[in-house]
Design a protein around this motif. Structure first.
Motif, PDB file in Angstrom:
ATOM      1  N   ALA A  84       0.833  -1.206   0.000  1.00 38.31           N
ATOM      2  CA  ALA A  84       0.000   0.000   0.000  1.00 38.31           C
ATOM      3  C   ALA A  84       0.867   1.255   0.000  1.00 38.31           C
ATOM      4  CB  ALA A  84      -0.927  -0.004   1.212  1.00 38.31           C
ATOM      5  N   LEU A  85       1.955   1.227   0.769  1.00 36.86           N
ATOM      6  CA  LEU A  85       2.831   2.393   0.816  1.00 36.86           C
ATOM      7  C   LEU A  85       3.516   2.614  -0.525  1.00 36.86           C
ATOM      8  CD1 LEU A  85       3.915   4.665   2.553  1.00 36.86           C
ATOM      9  CD2 LEU A  85       5.798   3.174   3.232  1.00 36.86           C
ATOM     10  N   TYR A  86       3.869   1.516  -1.189  1.00 38.62           N
ATOM     11  CA  TYR A  86       4.471   1.669  -2.517  1.00 38.62           C
ATOM     12  C   TYR A  86       3.498   2.319  -3.490  1.00 38.62           C
ATOM     13  CZ  TYR A  86       6.399   0.672  -7.072  1.00 38.62           C
ATOM     14  OH  TYR A  86       6.863   0.811  -8.353  1.00 38.62           O
ATOM     15  N   LEU A  87       2.248   1.883  -3.448  1.00 44.46           N
ATOM     16  CA  LEU A  87       1.248   2.465  -4.341  1.00 44.46           C
ATOM     17  C   LEU A  87       1.050   3.951  -4.043  1.00 44.46           C
ATOM     18  CD1 LEU A  87      -1.429  -0.387  -4.465  1.00 44.46           C
ATOM     19  CD2 LEU A  87       0.323   0.184  -6.170  1.00 44.46           C
ATOM     20  N   ALA A  88       1.199   4.327  -2.773  1.00 44.71           N
ATOM     21  CA  ALA A  88       1.097   5.742  -2.417  1.00 44.71           C
ATOM     22  C   ALA A  88       2.389   6.479  -2.717  1.00 44.71           C
ATOM     23  CB  ALA A  88       0.758   5.889  -0.933  1.00 44.71           C
ATOM     24  N   PHE A  89       3.499   5.767  -2.576  1.00 41.97           N
ATOM     25  CA  PHE A  89       4.808   6.379  -2.746  1.00 41.97           C
ATOM     26  C   PHE A  89       4.987   6.954  -4.142  1.00 41.97           C
ATOM     27  CE2 PHE A  89       9.582   5.393  -3.022  1.00 41.97           C
ATOM     28  CZ  PHE A  89       9.924   6.620  -2.495  1.00 41.97           C
ATOM     29  N   PHE A  90       4.585   6.198  -5.139  1.00 40.09           N
ATOM     30  CA  PHE A  90       4.761   6.653  -6.514  1.00 40.09           C
ATOM     31  C   PHE A  90       3.996   7.944  -6.796  1.00 40.09           C
ATOM     32  CE2 PHE A  90       3.221   6.120 -11.025  1.00 40.09           C
ATOM     33  CZ  PHE A  90       4.322   6.723 -11.581  1.00 40.09           C
ATOM     34  N   PRO A  91       2.668   8.020  -6.537  1.00 39.02           N
ATOM     35  CA  PRO A  91       1.995   9.298  -6.770  1.00 39.02           C
ATOM     36  C   PRO A  91       2.501  10.414  -5.861  1.00 39.02           C
ATOM     37  CG  PRO A  91       0.497   7.714  -5.754  1.00 39.02           C
ATOM     38  CD  PRO A  91       1.706   6.960  -6.178  1.00 39.02           C
ATOM     39  N   MET A  92       2.944  10.067  -4.643  1.00 35.69           N
ATOM     40  CA  MET A  92       3.506  11.103  -3.776  1.00 35.69           C
ATOM     41  C   MET A  92       4.734  11.734  -4.383  1.00 35.69           C
ATOM     42  SD  MET A  92       3.311  10.110   0.238  1.00 35.69           S
ATOM     43  CE  MET A  92       4.307  11.561   0.545  1.00 35.69           C
ATOM     44  N   MET A  93       5.626  10.902  -4.939  1.00 40.18           N
ATOM     45  CA  MET A  93       6.833  11.434  -5.537  1.00 40.18           C
ATOM     46  C   MET A  93       6.511  12.283  -6.758  1.00 40.18           C
ATOM     47  SD  MET A  93       9.193  10.670  -3.606  1.00 40.18           S
ATOM     48  CE  MET A  93      10.254  11.556  -4.721  1.00 40.18           C
ATOM     49  N   VAL A  94       5.531  11.851  -7.528  1.00 35.49           N
ATOM     50  CA  VAL A  94       5.126  12.634  -8.690  1.00 35.49           C
ATOM     51  C   VAL A  94       4.575  13.987  -8.247  1.00 35.49           C
ATOM     52  CG1 VAL A  94       3.535  12.736 -10.643  1.00 35.49           C
ATOM     53  CG2 VAL A  94       4.720  10.602 -10.124  1.00 35.49           C
ATOM     54  N   VAL A  95       3.744  13.980  -7.190  1.00 32.92           N
ATOM     55  CA  VAL A  95       3.182  15.232  -6.671  1.00 32.92           C
ATOM     56  C   VAL A  95       4.292  16.129  -6.132  1.00 32.92           C
ATOM     57  CG1 VAL A  95       1.741  16.233  -4.846  1.00 32.92           C
ATOM     58  CG2 VAL A  95       0.910  14.269  -6.155  1.00 32.92           C
ATOM     59  N   GLU A  96       5.219  15.552  -5.368  1.00 28.15           N
ATOM     60  CA  GLU A  96       6.323  16.347  -4.829  1.00 28.15           C
ATOM     61  C   GLU A  96       7.163  16.947  -5.943  1.00 28.15           C
ATOM     62  OE1 GLU A  96       8.749  14.205  -2.113  1.00 28.15           O
ATOM     63  OE2 GLU A  96       7.395  14.548  -0.430  1.00 28.15           O
ATOM     64  N   ASP A  97       7.473  16.130  -6.929  1.00 28.36           N
ATOM     65  CA  ASP A  97       8.287  16.596  -8.048  1.00 28.36           C
ATOM     66  C   ASP A  97       7.573  17.725  -8.787  1.00 28.36           C
ATOM     67  OD1 ASP A  97      10.758  16.154  -9.294  1.00 28.36           O
ATOM     68  OD2 ASP A  97       9.808  15.125 -10.959  1.00 28.36           O
ATOM     69  N   TRP A  98       6.273  17.534  -9.029  1.00 24.45           N
ATOM     70  CA  TRP A  98       5.485  18.553  -9.724  1.00 24.45           C
ATOM     71  C   TRP A  98       5.362  19.822  -8.887  1.00 24.45           C
ATOM     72  CZ3 TRP A  98       0.743  20.353  -7.806  1.00 24.45           C
ATOM     73  CH2 TRP A  98       0.070  21.244  -8.651  1.00 24.45           C
ATOM     74  N   ALA A  99       5.074  19.664  -7.586  1.00 21.21           N
ATOM     75  CA  ALA A  99       4.883  20.826  -6.720  1.00 21.21           C
ATOM     76  C   ALA A  99       6.161  21.643  -6.594  1.00 21.21           C
ATOM     77  CB  ALA A  99       4.406  20.381  -5.331  1.00 21.21           C
ATOM     78  N   THR A 100       7.294  20.949  -6.499  1.00 18.49           N
ATOM     79  CA  THR A 100       8.565  21.662  -6.392  1.00 18.49           C
ATOM     80  C   THR A 100       8.813  22.515  -7.631  1.00 18.49           C
ATOM     81  OG1 THR A 100       9.459  19.842  -5.070  1.00 18.49           O
ATOM     82  CG2 THR A 100      11.042  21.389  -6.006  1.00 18.49           C
ATOM     83  N   GLY A 101       8.566  21.939  -8.793  1.00 14.08           N
ATOM     84  CA  GLY A 101       8.759  22.694 -10.026  1.00 14.08           C
ATOM     85  C   GLY A 101       7.811  23.866 -10.155  1.00 14.08           C
ATOM     86  N   VAL A 102       6.532  23.670  -9.774  1.00 15.41           N
ATOM     87  CA  VAL A 102       5.535  24.744  -9.868  1.00 15.41           C
ATOM     88  C   VAL A 102       5.904  25.906  -8.964  1.00 15.41           C
ATOM     89  CG1 VAL A 102       3.149  25.359  -9.321  1.00 15.41           C
ATOM     90  CG2 VAL A 102       3.635  23.270 -10.602  1.00 15.41           C
ATOM     91  N   VAL A 103       6.244  25.610  -7.708  1.00 21.41           N
ATOM     92  CA  VAL A 103       6.601  26.676  -6.764  1.00 21.41           C
ATOM     93  C   VAL A 103       7.861  27.378  -7.218  1.00 21.41           C
ATOM     94  CG1 VAL A 103       7.250  27.195  -4.379  1.00 21.41           C
ATOM     95  CG2 VAL A 103       5.451  25.524  -4.845  1.00 21.41           C
ATOM     96  N   ASP A 104       8.814  26.604  -7.707  1.00 20.40           N
ATOM     97  CA  ASP A 104      10.074  27.182  -8.170  1.00 20.40           C
ATOM     98  C   ASP A 104       9.828  28.172  -9.300  1.00 20.40           C
ATOM     99  OD1 ASP A 104      13.039  27.116  -8.023  1.00 20.40           O
ATOM    100  OD2 ASP A 104      12.852  26.393 -10.085  1.00 20.40           O
ATOM    101  N   ARG A 105       8.973  27.792 -10.241  1.00 18.38           N
ATOM    102  CA  ARG A 105       8.676  28.701 -11.354  1.00 18.38           C
ATOM    103  C   ARG A 105       7.853  29.893 -10.898  1.00 18.38           C
ATOM    104  NH1 ARG A 105       7.866  23.674 -13.784  1.00 18.38           N
ATOM    105  NH2 ARG A 105       5.602  23.849 -13.524  1.00 18.38           N
ATOM    106  N   THR A 106       6.944  29.684  -9.971  1.00 17.90           N
ATOM    107  CA  THR A 106       6.092  30.777  -9.482  1.00 17.90           C
ATOM    108  C   THR A 106       6.909  31.851  -8.783  1.00 17.90           C
ATOM    109  OG1 THR A 106       4.237  29.245  -9.201  1.00 17.90           O
ATOM    110  CG2 THR A 106       4.122  31.347  -8.005  1.00 17.90           C
ATOM    111  N   LEU A 107       7.935  31.416  -8.058  1.00 14.84           N
ATOM    112  CA  LEU A 107       8.751  32.366  -7.301  1.00 14.84           C
ATOM    113  C   LEU A 107       9.885  32.963  -8.126  1.00 14.84           C
ATOM    114  CD1 LEU A 107       9.049  30.480  -3.891  1.00 14.84           C
ATOM    115  CD2 LEU A 107       7.561  32.403  -4.447  1.00 14.84           C
ATOM    116  N   GLY A 108       9.983  32.544  -9.389  1.00 11.62           N
ATOM    117  CA  GLY A 108      11.049  33.054 -10.238  1.00 11.62           C
ATOM    118  C   GLY A 108      11.022  34.569 -10.330  1.00 11.62           C
TER     119      GLY A 108
END
Length: 296
Positions: A84-108
């Motif tokens: 169950a954690l693996y199934l959550a882990f994958f979308p979590m990493m995708v969300v983290e990766d996406w969120a980091t990029g979005v915030v980084d670009r927003t604060l540019g």
């Protein structure tokens, strides 16, 4: 978390490099991101997540149980909830990766590079925890707390507290609080350490050099991230295992003498393992992914 997981992300290094001089420690940075399609990057993350889960889940669940005032898991429980954690882990990493990029670009343009990268890294963890992580982590910890399977624990929780309790579980706020320093260390500090330990410009780092470099960076980051995020981690684990609010969990932790740093040693070891296994696997798979899934 403190989940067995998470790639460091240097985004852009202060020094600009030519393509042929980019080295392996930049796997999670801005340039490598652009060299893979989103689908290929997701596959890369999924493979690294699986390797991380196999190696580090036993220590992770041991730390969770100690923080919740539970005994160490029996042999048959060391991988209980890992699927169950693996199934959550994958979308979590995708969300983290996406969120980091979005915030980084927003604060540019509003912050300097270093400050912007740090803020975006710290914001990614809570986003993933609220959207995905706290729900699955809470279910796993509750199942360990009551000695049931995940399925039975899910049904029992829904019957006792309603289905909304599965979407907004006990410990969600503390999990989000835990992820702020944790994600900052994982996405920002680790990349800085790894960059400082890299060979001279243009030199190719052999495997015998990369392994101790990455192990050292992982251990240093774990020793920083673990203590900084342990108090909310302990409170969250106790809430999840015993279905308590924040105040009741804090009172119980104090009353029972568990302490707010219970499980820190096991958790720090788990973090060090994740900080090594995940990014190292990502780096080894990056060249393969670039060849199989080139960015269009």
């Amino acid at each position: 978390e403190s989940y067995p997981r998470t790639p460091p992300d240097s985004r852009r290094c202060p020094r600009r490099r030519s393509r042929r001089h980019r080295r392996r420690h930049t796997t999670m940075d801005h340039d490598s991101r652009n060299r893979l399609s989103p689908e290929a990057r997701a596959v890369n993350v999924a493979a690294a997540s699986g390797a991380d889960m196999v190696v580090n889940f036993p220590l992770w669940i041991a730390a969770k149980r100690l923080s919740a005032g539970l005994p160490l898991p029996r042999l048959g429980e060391i991988y209980k909830g890992s699927g169950a954690l693996y199934l959550a882990f994958f979308p979590m990493m995708v969300v983290e990766d996406w969120a980091t990029g979005v915030v980084d670009r927003t604060l540019g343009g509003r912050l300097g590079d270093e400050s912007r990268h740090l803020v975006s890294a710290c914001a990614s963890g809570p986003a993933a925890a609220v959207l995905v992580g706290s729900q699955v982590e809470g279910l796993i910890t509750r199942a360990h707390g009551v000695g049931q399977s995940l399925g039975r624990s899910l049904m029992a929780t829904a019957a006792a507290e309603g289905w909304i309790s599965l979407l907004v579980p006990h410990g969600m706020l503390m999990v989000a609080a835990r992820e702020v320093p944790y994600a900052g260390c994982l996405f920002f500090l680790s990349a800085k350490i790894r960059a400082a330990l890299e060979p001279p410009e243009g030199a190719a780092a052999p495997l015998a050099t990369r392994v101790p470099r990455d192990l050292l960076a992982a251990c240093v980051c774990a020793c920083v991230a673990g203590p900084l995020s342990q108090v909310p981690c302990t409170i969250a684990a106790y809430q999840q295992a015993h279905a308590l609010g924040i105040g009741a969990a804090c009172a119980a932790i104090s009353r029972t003498g568990i302490g707010f740093f219970a499980g820190l040693t096991a958790r720090t070891a788990s973090l060090a393992g994740s900080l090594f296994v995940f990014p190292f696997t990502m780096e080894e798979l990056q060249p393969v992914a670039e060849r199989l899934f080139p960015q269009r």
